[in-house]
Write an enzyme that holds these catalytic residues in place. Structure first.
Site, mmCIF file in Angstrom:
data_model
loop_
_atom_site.group_PDB
_atom_site.id
_atom_site.type_symbol
_atom_site.label_atom_id
_atom_site.label_comp_id
_atom_site.label_asym_id
_atom_site.label_seq_id
_atom_site.Cartn_x
_atom_site.Cartn_y
_atom_site.Cartn_z
ATOM 1 N N ALA A 31 0.722 -1.285 0.046
ATOM 2 C CA ALA A 31 0.099 -0.093 0.119
ATOM 3 C C ALA A 31 0.943 1.262 0.006
ATOM 4 O O ALA A 31 1.909 1.320 0.374
ATOM 5 C CB ALA A 31 -0.758 0.112 1.295
ATOM 6 N N GLY A 71 0.486 -4.953 0.868
ATOM 7 C CA GLY A 71 -0.789 -5.290 0.239
ATOM 8 C C GLY A 71 -0.617 -6.000 -1.355
ATOM 9 O O GLY A 71 -1.324 -6.487 -1.915
ATOM 10 N N GLU A 122 -0.596 -9.634 -0.377
ATOM 11 C CA GLU A 122 -2.093 -9.748 -0.068
ATOM 12 C C GLU A 122 -2.910 -9.784 -1.228
ATOM 13 O O GLU A 122 -3.629 -10.574 -1.228
ATOM 14 C CB GLU A 122 -2.522 -8.538 0.763
ATOM 15 N N GLU A 176 4.441 -4.767 7.291
ATOM 16 C CA GLU A 176 3.520 -3.823 7.901
ATOM 17 C C GLU A 176 4.037 -3.434 9.405
ATOM 18 O O GLU A 176 4.011 -2.485 9.906
ATOM 19 C CB GLU A 176 1.999 -4.379 8.005
HETATM 20 N N1 CAA Z 1 4.447 3.529 -0.959
HETATM 21 C C1 CAA Z 1 4.934 4.186 -1.715
HETATM 22 N N2 CAA Z 1 5.962 4.540 -2.432
HETATM 23 C C2 CAA Z 1 6.504 3.583 -2.578
HETATM 24 C C3 CAA Z 1 6.569 2.452 -1.981
HETATM 25 C C4 CAA Z 1 5.045 2.110 -1.034
HETATM 26 N N3 CAA Z 1 4.916 0.933 -0.549
HETATM 27 N N4 CAA Z 1 7.226 1.475 -2.319
HETATM 28 C C5 CAA Z 1 8.329 2.107 -3.094
HETATM 29 N N5 CAA Z 1 7.907 3.457 -3.181
HETATM 30 C C6 CAA Z 1 8.583 4.402 -4.038
HETATM 31 C C7 CAA Z 1 9.595 4.894 -3.296
HETATM 32 O O1 CAA Z 1 9.211 5.721 -2.202
HETATM 33 C C8 CAA Z 1 10.562 5.607 -4.539
HETATM 34 O O2 CAA Z 1 9.938 6.793 -4.852
HETATM 35 P P1 CAA Z 1 10.936 7.862 -5.096
HETATM 36 O O3 CAA Z 1 11.480 7.617 -6.383
HETATM 37 O O4 CAA Z 1 9.925 9.065 -5.276
HETATM 38 O O5 CAA Z 1 11.874 8.210 -4.070
HETATM 39 C C9 CAA Z 1 10.180 4.628 -5.666
HETATM 40 O O6 CAA Z 1 8.835 3.896 -5.242
HETATM 41 C C10 CAA Z 1 11.407 3.575 -6.017
HETATM 42 O O7 CAA Z 1 11.375 2.865 -4.691
HETATM 43 P P2 CAA Z 1 12.923 2.621 -3.849
HETATM 44 O O8 CAA Z 1 13.955 4.129 -4.396
HETATM 45 O O9 CAA Z 1 12.867 2.493 -2.412
HETATM 46 O O10 CAA Z 1 13.345 1.463 -4.414
HETATM 47 P P3 CAA Z 1 14.500 0.339 -3.867
HETATM 48 O O11 CAA Z 1 14.646 -0.468 -5.133
HETATM 49 O O12 CAA Z 1 15.521 1.136 -3.243
HETATM 50 O O13 CAA Z 1 13.673 -0.386 -2.760
HETATM 51 C C11 CAA Z 1 11.877 -1.522 -1.833
HETATM 52 C C12 CAA Z 1 12.520 -1.190 -3.114
HETATM 53 C C13 CAA Z 1 12.545 -2.376 -1.058
HETATM 54 C C14 CAA Z 1 10.328 -2.354 -2.038
HETATM 55 C C15 CAA Z 1 11.356 -0.211 -0.902
HETATM 56 O O14 CAA Z 1 10.773 0.832 -1.886
HETATM 57 C C16 CAA Z 1 10.298 -0.474 0.195
HETATM 58 O O15 CAA Z 1 10.770 -1.024 1.134
HETATM 59 N N6 CAA Z 1 9.116 -0.133 0.018
HETATM 60 C C17 CAA Z 1 8.184 0.067 0.800
HETATM 61 C C18 CAA Z 1 7.636 -1.656 0.916
HETATM 62 C C19 CAA Z 1 6.606 -1.848 2.139
HETATM 63 O O16 CAA Z 1 6.993 -1.738 3.228
HETATM 64 N N7 CAA Z 1 5.160 -2.047 1.665
HETATM 65 C C20 CAA Z 1 4.452 -2.462 2.706
HETATM 66 C C21 CAA Z 1 3.265 -1.059 2.826
HETATM 67 S S1 CAA Z 1 2.406 -1.235 4.137
HETATM 68 C C22 CAA Z 1 1.090 -2.178 3.393
HETATM 69 O O17 CAA Z 1 1.081 -2.652 2.440
HETATM 70 C C23 CAA Z 1 -0.413 -2.031 4.305
HETATM 71 C C24 CAA Z 1 -1.219 -3.045 3.965
HETATM 72 O O18 CAA Z 1 -1.264 -3.972 4.617
HETATM 73 C C25 CAA Z 1 -2.388 -2.647 2.977
#
Ligand code: CAA
Length: 629
Positions: free
Chosen positions: A435, A480, A483, A503
């Site tokens: 998400a 998500g 999921e 999460e």
């Molecule tokens: N939400 C918003 N933006 C996201 C995102 C997310 N979940 N995941 C990645 N992005 C964005 C980054 O912020 C980045 O944007 P900018 O270029 O503007 O900075 C772009 O996508 C590229 O990502 P990274 O530069 O971080 O890429 P990376 O290769 O270095 O890392 C990654 C990849 C490990 C997936 C890292 O992006 C990350 O950890 N993302 C978050 C993953 C996460 O925690 N997801 C769970 C969300 S909570 C959820 O899903 C709740 C639920 O149950 C519904």
């Protein structure tokens, strides 16, 4: 056709970058240039930075050895193109030279080989005419630096066979690029608004609206970029901007005339712009309004002229130029009424050479937003491929994505031609990285509840759509994203896929069904371990857990997903849909209730034409093609 072998003609900056992109993705590439020293220089251009990455521990020596072994340099055109399925020319930007290169390649290439030109300004249709296969010629416009920049414009010439565009879109995705199809118009999609954006910056300087430092600073703020237009010109070469603007001027008239100050800088001063100095914030608004007005006006016209879709224009800006938002998303954010007013101001100055899009006028009058679907639906026979299309945020799920997902699932469910859905993510990096954290960060309890309900509902609709759903997990499936995959009937994963429910590292726990569907699939103890630790696990572990059906090499993932989907689509659609429902409902109830459900469902099958037709065909030893009735 399947593209396995690639020839790149020209080992300069772009040619070697393109060759590197293909070799990195596992393709065999023949690179041809006219002199051995140019071929060698091209190799060094690729190998030098790659070896540096080995020293920095970012990649392994074996990986680089593999890439270099897949690159074959030559000065012989025949040698380069004879086995190639795709021939890409990346020579000097001159129509005559490019035509000669294509004409020569035509003599040696296989009959079915596709020819692609990396031109940024010439007509693909004109170039195609120099070959023996105009229907198999298209543009494949990579952006600098080609090995790294993810954007590729796939340009259809007047005679290009749509299947060739399809093949080029697919091969671009296979090498990790984000392709945007465009028409064969000057500047295609991205340069058509980007080059005038740069030119407008110089006009602002010329007219004394602001100085270089102020224009750069205002542009950075308005477009969310790391470098302003003057800084950028210094990096990419000021003469290139002039050349590109002249091409557009020839095609579109006065509004695109190069700024006199730009001509002066290139032809008289012959040097880079002088940067530095303190920006004057008082002048920011005037600068921003002009840059935005030019960008919005042209972007809207690109859509009206059918050059590219609004979504693809935005992708060009965010993926290719690294703007924080594309022009259409920016217009929506500020309101189309204000966006239209900015465009009208530019139009008032230039008249017919800067027409205002009728659609922008219509939307602006009501201050209504542009529709920018973030989930693509593409049909291939009986299969609907749904692609979460937000690569700049690794396909993260925000309300707009979830609404668009619902819309596309409903469309696929209602379409009698569609029998199976395949869900995947745009780009090679992510299926869905969860998400959208940036949008969740400031949510109140009530807002978070609404968002989570939306996510649960959208994912549940996918699960209950009545047709089998295959998830093709092509990269990160986090939060998500995992999921959503869990709600699909079958999950195929690329060997590059990575899974996690992170999460609890963010102060929440899975809310799109993770706490419910994961234990059902892998057992409560394993699910709890994965949810509580939030640790990442790879595709092999996911397979061992029974979470994914199979792990497939990244390059073959979509092929395998489509083969599986087509194998299902051959069978009686109503029976398959009812079988899905029987299995899913049975898992939630005791065996007797499940069997009662199965009894009802299988009985209903006997009311279908497909049951009558296929059993009759069996008895009579003939065949029956399923009708879905
Ligand atoms: N939400 C918003 N933006 C996201 C995102 C997310 N979940 N995941 C990645 N992005 C964005 C980054 O912020 C980045 O944007 P900018 O270029 O503007 O900075 C772009 O996508 C590229 O990502 P990274 O530069 O971080 O890429 P990376 O290769 O270095 O890392 C990654 C990849 C490990 C997936 C890292 O992006 C990350 O950890 N993302 C978050 C993953 C996460 O925690 N997801 C769970 C969300 S909570 C959820 O899903 C709740 C639920 O149950 C519904």
């Amino acid at each position: 056709m399947a593209i396995h072998k690639v020839a790149v003609l020209g080992a300069g900056n772009m040619g070697s970058g393109i060759a590197q992109a293909f070799a990195q993705a596992g393709f065999d590439v023949h690179v041809r240039d006219v002199k051995p020293e140019l071929v060698q220089k091209g190799r060094e251009r690729i190998e030098g930075p790659l070896r540096k990455r080995v020293e920095q521990g970012k990649t392994s020596a074996a990986e680089v050895d593999g890439i270099m072994a897949r690159l074959h340099g030559t000065t012989d055109v025949h040698e380069a193109v004879k086995d190639a399925d795709l021939v890409i020319e990346a020579v000097f930007e001159d129509l005559k030279v490019k035509k000669e290169v294509f004409a020569e390649a035509s003599k040696h290439a296989k009959a079915g080989a596709i020819f692609a030109t990396n031109t940024s300004s010439l007509s693909v249709t004109d170039l195609a005419a120099a070959t023996d296969r105009p229907r198999q010629v298209a543009g494949l416009h990579f952006f600098f630096p080609a090995a790294v920049n993810k954007l590729v414009e796939v340009v259809a010439g007047r005679e290009t066979d749509p299947r060739v565009v399809d093949d080029l879109v697919k091969v671009s995705r296979a090498i990790g690029k984000v392709p945007i199809p465009t028409a064969d118009a000057y500047g295609f999609a991205v340069n058509r608004f980007f080059v005038p954006w740069v030119n407008e910056a110089v006009r602002l300087l010329e007219e004394g609206v602001a100085d270089v430092a102020t224009i750069d600073a205002a542009a950075k703020e308005a477009f969310g970029i790391g470098m302003g237009p003057f800084e950028l010109m210094n990096v990419t070469g000021v003469p290139i901007s002039l050349h590109a603007e002249r091409t557009l001027h020839a095609g579109f008239g006065a509004a695109y005339e190069p700024a006199r100050r730009l001509v002066h800088q290139v032809e008289v001063e012959k040097k880079d712009w002088t940067l530095g100095g303190a920006p004057d914030p008082a002048r920011f608004e005037a600068v921003k309004d002009r840059l935005l007005g030019v960008t919005f006006g042209i972007a809207a016209r690109l859509v009206e002229e059918g050059v590219a879709t609004a979504v693809d224009v935005d992708k060009g800006a965010t993926v290719g130029l690294r703007w924080a938002k594309g022009p259409f998303a920016m217009m929506n954010a500020m309101g189309t009424k204000k966006a239209l007013a900015l465009v009208e101001k530019v139009h008032a100055r230039w008249g017919a050479s800067f027409p205002v899009s009728q659609e922008l006028r219509r939307l602006g009058a009501a201050n209504a937003p542009w529709d920018l679907p973030l989930v693509r639906l593409e049909k291939e026979g009986h299969v609907a491929v749904l692609t979460i299309d937000r690569p700049e945020a690794l396909n993260a799920l925000n309300p707009k994505v979830l609404h668009d997902l619902q819309k596309q699932v409903q469309a696929a469910a209602a379409d009698p031609e569609v029998r199976v859905l395949v869900v995947t993510g745009e780009g090679q990096k992510a299926f869905i990285a969860g998400a959208d954290i940036k949008e969740m960060a400031t949510k109140s309890v009530a807002d978070a509840r609404r968002f989570t309900e939306l996510g649960q509902r959208a994912i549940r609709e996918l699960e209950l759509c009545g047709k089998p759903v295959v998830a093709a997990v092509n990269g990160f499936a986090f939060g998500g994203g995992l999921e959503l995959a869990l709600a699909c009937d079958i999950i195929l994963a690329s060997d590059k896929a990575l899974f996690a429910l992170p999460e609890v590292t963010l102060g929440i726990h899975p809310g799109f069904g993770g706490t419910q569907r994961l234990p059902r699939l892998v057992g409560p103890q394993k699910a709890k371990e994965l949810i509580f630790t939030a640790r990442r696990f790879d595709a092999a572990e996911a397979k061992a857990l029974g979470l994914v059906l199979d792990v497939v090499p990244a390059a073959d993932l979509m092929k395998r997903a489509m083969a599986l989907a087509n194998a299902i689509a051959k069978n009686a659609p109503i029976a398959v849909g009812l079988a899905k429902a029987s299995v899913n409902r049975g898992l939630d109830v005791d065996l007797n209730t499940g069997l009662a459900y199965e009894l009802e469902a299988v009985s209903q099958c006997f009311a279908t034409e497909d049951q009558k037709g296929s059993m009759d065909a069996f008895v009579k030893k003939t065949t029956w093609e399923m009708k879905g009735k």
